[in-house]
Design an enzyme around this catalytic site. Structure first.
Site, PDB file in Angstrom:
ATOM      1  N   ASP A 133      23.715  21.290  10.814  1.00 11.07           N
ATOM      2  CA  ASP A 133      24.620  22.390  10.518  1.00 11.07           C
ATOM      3  C   ASP A 133      23.958  23.507   9.717  1.00 11.07           C
ATOM      4  O   ASP A 133      24.284  24.679   9.902  1.00 11.07           O
ATOM      5  CB  ASP A 133      25.863  21.883   9.779  1.00 11.07           C
ATOM      6  CG  ASP A 133      26.912  21.333  10.734  1.00 11.07           C
ATOM      7  OD1 ASP A 133      26.791  21.593  11.945  1.00 11.07           O
ATOM      8  OD2 ASP A 133      27.831  20.645  10.280  1.00 11.07           O
ATOM      9  N   SER A 187      31.785  10.247   6.548  1.00  9.74           N
ATOM     10  CA  SER A 187      32.046  11.680   6.490  1.00  9.74           C
ATOM     11  C   SER A 187      32.728  12.121   7.776  1.00  9.74           C
ATOM     12  O   SER A 187      32.375  11.658   8.866  1.00  9.74           O
ATOM     13  CB  SER A 187      30.722  12.430   6.310  1.00  9.74           C
ATOM     14  OG  SER A 187      30.917  13.819   6.406  1.00  9.74           O
TER      15      SER A 187
END
Length: 414
Positions: A133, A187
């Site tokens: 990301d 997560s």
């Protein structure tokens, strides 16, 4: 001189932060204020993650954000990012529908636009230095504004453990949810296209993911015992209606998520290759996207010419890799998109799919622009539509080089 030190010499004065309202980005908000003595503007995007976003506003206000942006981007997300990607039938490494990857360029686009509107000289994100990301956020930001500064706290600070993060939060009176005081079980990233779960209990790929990891889909075993038929109508490669009802892009994906999730469709347990070089294990749920992909391929079967379809399939892995690696705003992705979009000019019609126990299967398709000719393929009398004797010359011409090769090889062997 380290990059971090060099950046501190030109410390930003005003930063636009991609802000979820969670613990990590709340810590980043306070860290930016204390580390750089700068103004922080928060930007929270509603991409269909299914969470109430007003708490993020209240938390940002409490922590002294200079300005707060909370925007519903669901329609733009599906119309301008998800649908163009699905015209390509994009799958990374043959399996992954790119749910996280495709959301990042839109978030970066708005970060850069807000920075310009607010006179900010930097943007910031909460991605770690180990993942993809950080690359996606930053490549998109630089592609849209080559002068923008990007502050990536996870690559700068010394808060490298959960304990240090909690200590920082408590020192600065940042609210901590009770379940955040221990090690998080895994997560989660979510948007309208998918959910992504990774880390902690999922880090051992030899262990099956527990059922509670899945949030949008029932297990195939628990799905209804009766199949459900769904009709999806396409215009120029994009879905426009479900069961005859016209809907907006985001509404279509929302409905397909509901239908697919109900039947346990769209689960994926994948060990993938990150752009930075390591392998990681992710558990994904993409119920609506999985249904949409099957239906789109179904309508292409009767409306897309074989040469165009085969060329499109051949470039798909490259196109998917560009999105996964963060190159949405690159010229090569845009060039491939132009080719893909050209292929979709006649991809219009309706597909009927069957949802059952974790599977989605095309069972019927029809179109006013079909290339399928029943009179040519029938086993009954085709009334002269096709002269079968023509096949003999076709075969002989294609066999010529094979005959020459076989003759050469027989001579060499003897």
């Amino acid at each position: 001189m380290s990059d971090a030190k060099a950046q501190r010499m030109t410390a930003p004065k005003k930063v636009v932060l991609a802000y979820s309202g969670g613990l990590d980005t709340s810590i980043i908000l306070k860290w930016l204020q204390t580390e750089y003595d700068c103004e922080v503007i928060t930007f929270t995007a509603d991409l269909g993650q299914g969470e109430e976003l007003e708490p993020a506003r209240k938390k940002a206000e409490m922590m002294g954000a200079t300005n707060i942006y909370i925007e519903d981007l669901r329609e733009e997300f599906v119309r301008d990012f998800v649908f163009p990607m699905f015209r390509a039938n994009a799958l990374y490494e043959g399996l992954y529908l790119l749910g996280t990857s495709i959301a990042r360029p839109l978030i970066s686009k708005r970060l850069v636009e807000i920075a310009a509107a607010e006179g900010a000289d930097a943007v910031s994100h909460g991605a770690t230095g180990k993942g993809n990301d950080q690359i996606r956020f930053e490549l998109a930001a630089y592609a849209l504004n080559p002068e923008i500064k990007v502050v990536a706290p996870w690559r700068e600070w010394d808060l490298g453990s959960r304990t240090k993060l909690i200590d920082f939060a408590e020192k600065h009176q940042i609210p901590i949810a009770k379940d955040k005081r221990g090690e998080a079980p895994f997560s989660v990233d979510a948007n309208l296209l998918h959910t992504s779960s990774e880390g902690k209990i999922l880090e051992d790929p030899a262990e099956e993911a527990p059922e509670h990891v899945y949030q949008r889909t029932v297990s195939p075993e628990a799905a209804p015992d009766t199949p459900e038929m769904v009709e999806i109508t396409f215009e120029r490669g994009d879905a426009v209606a479900i069961n005859g009802e016209m809907m907006s892009p985001a509404t279509i994906l929302t409905k397909l998520n509901e239908l697919g999730g109900k039947h346990g469709v769209g689960r994926l347990d994948l060990v993938e290759n990150r752009f930075i070089g390591m392998k990681s294990r992710g558990v994904y749920e993409t119920p609506g996207g999985t249904v949409l992909l099957e239906a789109h391929r179904g309508i292409e079967q009767i409306t897309l010419d074989s040469g165009a379809g085969h060329l499109k399939d051949s470039i798909m892995p490259r196109y998917a890799e560009l999105i996964y690696n963060g190159f949405w705003f690159s010229p090569e992705r845009e060039m491939l998109q132009a080719l893909i979009d050209k292929s979709q000019e006649h991809v219009s019609g309706t597909v009927r799919v069957k949802l059952y126990k974790g599977s989605v299967t095309t069972v019927a398709r029809w179109s006013d622009e079909t290339l399928y000719s029943e009179e040519h393929v029938t086993f009954e009398d085709d009334m002269g539509a096709y002269d079968q004797s023509d096949a003999q010359g076709f075969i002989q011409l294609n066999a010529l080089r094979l005959k020459l090769l076989a003759a050469r090889n027989r001579k060499t062997k003897n």
